[in-house]
Design a protein around this motif. Sequence first.
Motif, PDB file in Angstrom:
ATOM      1  N   PHE A 348       0.847  -1.191   0.000  1.00 21.35           N
ATOM      2  CA  PHE A 348       0.000   0.000   0.000  1.00 21.35           C
ATOM      3  C   PHE A 348       0.886   1.247   0.000  1.00 21.35           C
ATOM      4  O   PHE A 348       2.103   1.161   0.128  1.00 21.35           O
ATOM      5  N   ASN A 349       0.270   2.425  -0.166  1.00 20.43           N
ATOM      6  CA  ASN A 349       1.051   3.656  -0.029  1.00 20.43           C
ATOM      7  C   ASN A 349       0.255   4.693   0.750  1.00 20.43           C
ATOM      8  O   ASN A 349      -0.976   4.782   0.609  1.00 20.43           O
ATOM      9  N   ILE A 350       0.965   5.443   1.563  1.00 19.68           N
ATOM     10  CA  ILE A 350       0.392   6.520   2.364  1.00 19.68           C
ATOM     11  C   ILE A 350       1.306   7.721   2.231  1.00 19.68           C
ATOM     12  O   ILE A 350       2.511   7.621   2.470  1.00 19.68           O
ATOM     13  N   VAL A 351       0.748   8.861   1.845  1.00 20.60           N
ATOM     14  CA  VAL A 351       1.528  10.090   1.781  1.00 20.60           C
ATOM     15  C   VAL A 351       1.012  11.044   2.853  1.00 20.60           C
ATOM     16  O   VAL A 351      -0.191  11.242   2.999  1.00 20.60           O
ATOM     17  N   GLY A 352       1.927  11.586   3.632  1.00 26.68           N
ATOM     18  CA  GLY A 352       1.556  12.489   4.706  1.00 26.68           C
ATOM     19  C   GLY A 352       1.739  13.940   4.312  1.00 26.68           C
ATOM     20  O   GLY A 352       2.722  14.305   3.660  1.00 26.68           O
ATOM     21  N   GLU A 353       0.774  14.768   4.724  1.00 23.36           N
ATOM     22  CA  GLU A 353       0.921  16.207   4.545  1.00 23.36           C
ATOM     23  C   GLU A 353       1.851  16.718   5.654  1.00 23.36           C
ATOM     24  O   GLU A 353       1.442  16.898   6.793  1.00 23.36           O
ATOM     25  N   VAL A 354       3.097  16.921   5.286  1.00 20.09           N
ATOM     26  CA  VAL A 354       4.093  17.479   6.202  1.00 20.09           C
ATOM     27  C   VAL A 354       4.489  18.824   5.600  1.00 20.09           C
ATOM     28  O   VAL A 354       5.406  18.911   4.781  1.00 20.09           O
ATOM     29  N   TRP A 355       3.772  19.867   5.996  1.00 21.90           N
ATOM     30  CA  TRP A 355       3.918  21.176   5.360  1.00 21.90           C
ATOM     31  C   TRP A 355       5.062  21.923   6.046  1.00 21.90           C
ATOM     32  O   TRP A 355       4.863  22.779   6.893  1.00 21.90           O
ATOM     33  N   MET A 356       6.280  21.579   5.628  1.00 24.56           N
ATOM     34  CA  MET A 356       7.466  22.188   6.209  1.00 24.56           C
ATOM     35  C   MET A 356       8.321  22.747   5.086  1.00 24.56           C
ATOM     36  O   MET A 356       8.185  22.356   3.922  1.00 24.56           O
ATOM     37  N   HIS A 357       9.192  23.662   5.425  1.00 22.85           N
ATOM     38  CA  HIS A 357       9.890  24.455   4.410  1.00 22.85           C
ATOM     39  C   HIS A 357      11.389  24.180   4.373  1.00 22.85           C
ATOM     40  O   HIS A 357      12.177  25.016   3.937  1.00 22.85           O
ATOM     41  N   ASP A 358      11.761  22.990   4.798  1.00 25.30           N
ATOM     42  CA  ASP A 358      13.158  22.579   4.834  1.00 25.30           C
ATOM     43  C   ASP A 358      13.211  21.094   4.490  1.00 25.30           C
ATOM     44  O   ASP A 358      12.453  20.302   5.041  1.00 25.30           O
ATOM     45  N   GLN A 359      14.101  20.737   3.565  1.00 29.82           N
ATOM     46  CA  GLN A 359      14.142  19.343   3.109  1.00 29.82           C
ATOM     47  C   GLN A 359      14.451  18.374   4.239  1.00 29.82           C
ATOM     48  O   GLN A 359      13.895  17.270   4.286  1.00 29.82           O
ATOM     49  N   ALA A 360      15.327  18.757   5.145  1.00 24.63           N
ATOM     50  CA  ALA A 360      15.656  17.860   6.252  1.00 24.63           C
ATOM     51  C   ALA A 360      14.440  17.608   7.125  1.00 24.63           C
ATOM     52  O   ALA A 360      14.202  16.485   7.584  1.00 24.63           O
ATOM     53  N   GLN A 361      13.640  18.650   7.354  1.00 28.87           N
ATOM     54  CA  GLN A 361      12.449  18.499   8.183  1.00 28.87           C
ATOM     55  C   GLN A 361      11.392  17.648   7.489  1.00 28.87           C
ATOM     56  O   GLN A 361      10.665  16.880   8.132  1.00 28.87           O
ATOM     57  N   ASN A 362      11.287  17.768   6.166  1.00 28.07           N
ATOM     58  CA  ASN A 362      10.374  16.897   5.419  1.00 28.07           C
ATOM     59  C   ASN A 362      10.856  15.451   5.448  1.00 28.07           C
ATOM     60  O   ASN A 362      10.097  14.522   5.710  1.00 28.07           O
ATOM     61  N   ALA A 363      12.154  15.271   5.137  1.00 24.52           N
ATOM     62  CA  ALA A 363      12.708  13.925   5.030  1.00 24.52           C
ATOM     63  C   ALA A 363      12.658  13.185   6.362  1.00 24.52           C
ATOM     64  O   ALA A 363      12.581  11.951   6.387  1.00 24.52           O
ATOM     65  N   TYR A 364      12.704  13.912   7.453  1.00 28.82           N
ATOM     66  CA  TYR A 364      12.630  13.326   8.794  1.00 28.82           C
ATOM     67  C   TYR A 364      11.423  12.408   8.931  1.00 28.82           C
ATOM     68  O   TYR A 364      11.466  11.401   9.644  1.00 28.82           O
ATOM     69  N   TRP A 365      10.346  12.729   8.217  1.00 31.26           N
ATOM     70  CA  TRP A 365       9.076  12.018   8.390  1.00 31.26           C
ATOM     71  C   TRP A 365       8.932  10.813   7.478  1.00 31.26           C
ATOM     72  O   TRP A 365       7.976  10.050   7.604  1.00 31.26           O
ATOM     73  N   GLN A 366       9.845  10.624   6.532  1.00 34.65           N
ATOM     74  CA  GLN A 366       9.705   9.472   5.643  1.00 34.65           C
ATOM     75  C   GLN A 366      10.274   8.215   6.305  1.00 34.65           C
ATOM     76  O   GLN A 366      11.249   8.264   7.055  1.00 34.65           O
ATOM     77  N   LYS A 367       9.659   7.102   6.003  1.00 35.77           N
ATOM     78  CA  LYS A 367      10.072   5.816   6.563  1.00 35.77           C
ATOM     79  C   LYS A 367      11.580   5.591   6.404  1.00 35.77           C
ATOM     80  O   LYS A 367      12.152   5.864   5.346  1.00 35.77           O
ATOM     81  N   ASP A 368      12.197   5.100   7.466  1.00 31.19           N
ATOM     82  CA  ASP A 368      13.614   4.729   7.487  1.00 31.19           C
ATOM     83  C   ASP A 368      14.551   5.924   7.324  1.00 31.19           C
ATOM     84  O   ASP A 368      15.708   5.765   6.920  1.00 31.19           O
ATOM     85  N   SER A 369      14.071   7.110   7.667  1.00 27.09           N
ATOM     86  CA  SER A 369      14.920   8.294   7.585  1.00 27.09           C
ATOM     87  C   SER A 369      16.078   8.194   8.581  1.00 27.09           C
ATOM     88  O   SER A 369      15.878   7.921   9.770  1.00 27.09           O
ATOM     89  N   LYS A 370      17.284   8.443   8.105  1.00 31.20           N
ATOM     90  CA  LYS A 370      18.442   8.469   9.000  1.00 31.20           C
ATOM     91  C   LYS A 370      18.386   9.690   9.914  1.00 31.20           C
ATOM     92  O   LYS A 370      18.986   9.695  10.989  1.00 31.20           O
ATOM     93  N   LEU A 371      17.670  10.710   9.481  1.00 28.58           N
ATOM     94  CA  LEU A 371      17.516  11.896  10.321  1.00 28.58           C
ATOM     95  C   LEU A 371      16.631  11.582  11.522  1.00 28.58           C
ATOM     96  O   LEU A 371      16.936  11.978  12.653  1.00 28.58           O
ATOM     97  N   GLY A 372      15.541  10.863  11.275  1.00 27.62           N
ATOM     98  CA  GLY A 372      14.706  10.441  12.389  1.00 27.62           C
ATOM     99  C   GLY A 372      15.419   9.470  13.298  1.00 27.62           C
ATOM    100  O   GLY A 372      15.248   9.496  14.526  1.00 27.62           O
ATOM    101  N   ALA A 373      16.247   8.631  12.689  1.00 25.47           N
ATOM    102  CA  ALA A 373      16.955   7.605  13.474  1.00 25.47           C
ATOM    103  C   ALA A 373      17.881   8.226  14.508  1.00 25.47           C
ATOM    104  O   ALA A 373      18.165   7.612  15.541  1.00 25.47           O
ATOM    105  N   ILE A 374      18.360   9.433  14.242  1.00 19.46           N
ATOM    106  CA  ILE A 374      19.221  10.115  15.215  1.00 19.46           C
ATOM    107  C   ILE A 374      18.499  10.247  16.552  1.00 19.46           C
ATOM    108  O   ILE A 374      19.110  10.168  17.622  1.00 19.46           O
ATOM    109  N   GLN A 375      17.169  10.425  16.482  1.00 18.54           N
ATOM    110  CA  GLN A 375      16.358  10.555  17.689  1.00 18.54           C
ATOM    111  C   GLN A 375      15.616   9.261  18.029  1.00 18.54           C
ATOM    112  O   GLN A 375      14.708   9.267  18.854  1.00 18.54           O
ATOM    113  N   GLY A 376      16.014   8.167  17.394  1.00 13.30           N
ATOM    114  CA  GLY A 376      15.351   6.899  17.645  1.00 13.30           C
ATOM    115  C   GLY A 376      13.937   6.840  17.109  1.00 13.30           C
ATOM    116  O   GLY A 376      13.098   6.103  17.630  1.00 13.30           O
ATOM    117  N   PHE A 377      13.673   7.581  16.025  1.00 10.00           N
ATOM    118  CA  PHE A 377      12.311   7.699  15.489  1.00 10.00           C
ATOM    119  C   PHE A 377      12.246   7.151  14.076  1.00 10.00           C
ATOM    120  O   PHE A 377      13.111   7.428  13.245  1.00 10.00           O
TER     121      PHE A 377
END
Length: 611
Positions: A348-377
Amino acid sequence: MRHLIVITFTLLWVGLSHSQQLKVEPPNWWSGMNRSVIELMIYGDGVAKYTPASDQLNITATDRTDNDNYLFITLETKDLQPGDYLITLEEDGEVEHKIAYELKARREGSAQRKGFDSSDLIYLIMPDRFANGDPSNDSVDDLVEKADRSNPGGRHGGDIQGIIDHLDYIKELGATAIWSTPLCEDNDSTYSYHTYAQSDVYQIDKRYGTNEDYRRLAEELHKRDMKLIKDYVTNHWGLQHWMIQDLPDYDWIHQFPGYGQTNYRMTTQMDPNASAIDTRHNEDGWFVRSMPDLNQRHPKVLNYLIQNAIWWVEYADLDGFRVDTYSYGNKEGMTAWTKAIMDEYPNFNIVGEVWMHDQAQNAYWQKDSKLGAIQGFNSHLPSVMDFTLHNAVMEAFREEPSWNKGLIRIYENFVNDFLYPDINNILVFTENHDTMRINEFYPEFNDYRLVMTLLSTVRGIPQVYYGSEIGMRGDKGKGDADIRRDFPGGWEDDELIAFSAEGRTAEQGRYFDFSKKLFNWRKQAEVIHKGKTIHFVPRDEVYVYFRILDDARVMVVLNNNENEVNLDLDRFSEVLSTNDNGMEILSESAVDLNSGQLKVAAKTPMIIELK
């Protein structure tokens, strides 16, 4: 996101004022589901006093809240066959209510359904403003707001039947999927047409049609090899939702007590320096006064939302979700919601409305993001919306170019693609139902050609907004109604019928014909769906990039100059070295690449399939 009339309200507790028949949600389930343990919510006057029993179902838990009008029953359905199963509600040994609960048979292959992906082009519709296929349901007795097409912010009568009636138009355009803004019931007294303040999330708004009509929409799309994406709202319901009117318990929604406004600062979700109060007001605050904020930390709220989402996938045979205001909810709760759906439907696919103005902040929310992983997320969210590309597009084609202005904005957006764990699975767009219309921002046809060529040839999943393909305009500064105008020809008394070639004006036809050629070419271009990007720093407001997949190569040229340019092809020799000629697909003309020069007309895009 969206804007509503603000009303004053302090919500603490509202009780039932009269008796009613029992409501059971989810209204049915399916045999053979991965999620075989389900929690039934039973609602009715004083229902908590009853003891549930069943000789056919395994009732593993019974829960009650502070509100006696709710009873929660947990069932184990594993290995049960499709059919009706009897549940009784008893008091002092006497049966007071009988519930025939149905387990339906799943569609063949339901669990392995394939969601939308980068091979798709999504057509976004606001159903109330697209087409009125059934005027008899424009107003209904038990929903407050009635149709009034003379009111720009009122209900105009568009419905599901209107969408079905024009699926062939959408298919002819080259779109392969439809994302409709929400269709579930919204019983607000004003501005209910956008349907983001839902009052019943198991019921299609009767002014749009019936649940069966929605399922028929999916069937008709699938007959045409097209997909249906449901706009799902996890963050809030409307003030008129029947459960908000009689809360199961105080903590079902976030209270301060009563109303508390969000600060809209989604960055607090990942900011290591954020204060607790700012974080709370983003996550727990109400989007507006008429939209109470759901508490995804509450186990029963979260389970209700998970079951409701899965129910709609099975019931309507959906191909995806677009999730409204994704990054406003409790992120641990949203992670559990997303993962539960993807566990049930791994393709399946799910797209989230993450209305942010910085690529790092957007990418944080995608599955398996290394940016999220920094915070264990890890959000488990497959796709996010590329708002930074939208921002760049809304500046790049009209400003005076300089070191950091003009087409360099577009280039710099793609420089940060390394931040995304799955760059092909992000949704790219130039506009939607919350933004300025692209044709208002760039009223010249040549600008439309440049913007749509960009949208159709970059990585990701393109989304277009209804009516832009015929040049529709709308000024966000004049209010939301202006960017959500009626599609010409969607109502019986419309003089102009833009759904047909003979009904379109010459200007509308010019927009449509260009869009149709571009979108239908993209439909077959696997190199665009999956290819690697190599791009070159824009010079003199000319941006050149290539999409490459195995032996297939496409060269895209965007000339944003007011004058013709002669492009020196030697600069691109690392990609062009093995290619002597190509076919420009928009003009359908051969291109000789041996001369070392390429003439590009003013304000013109080129898409060259290299030979």
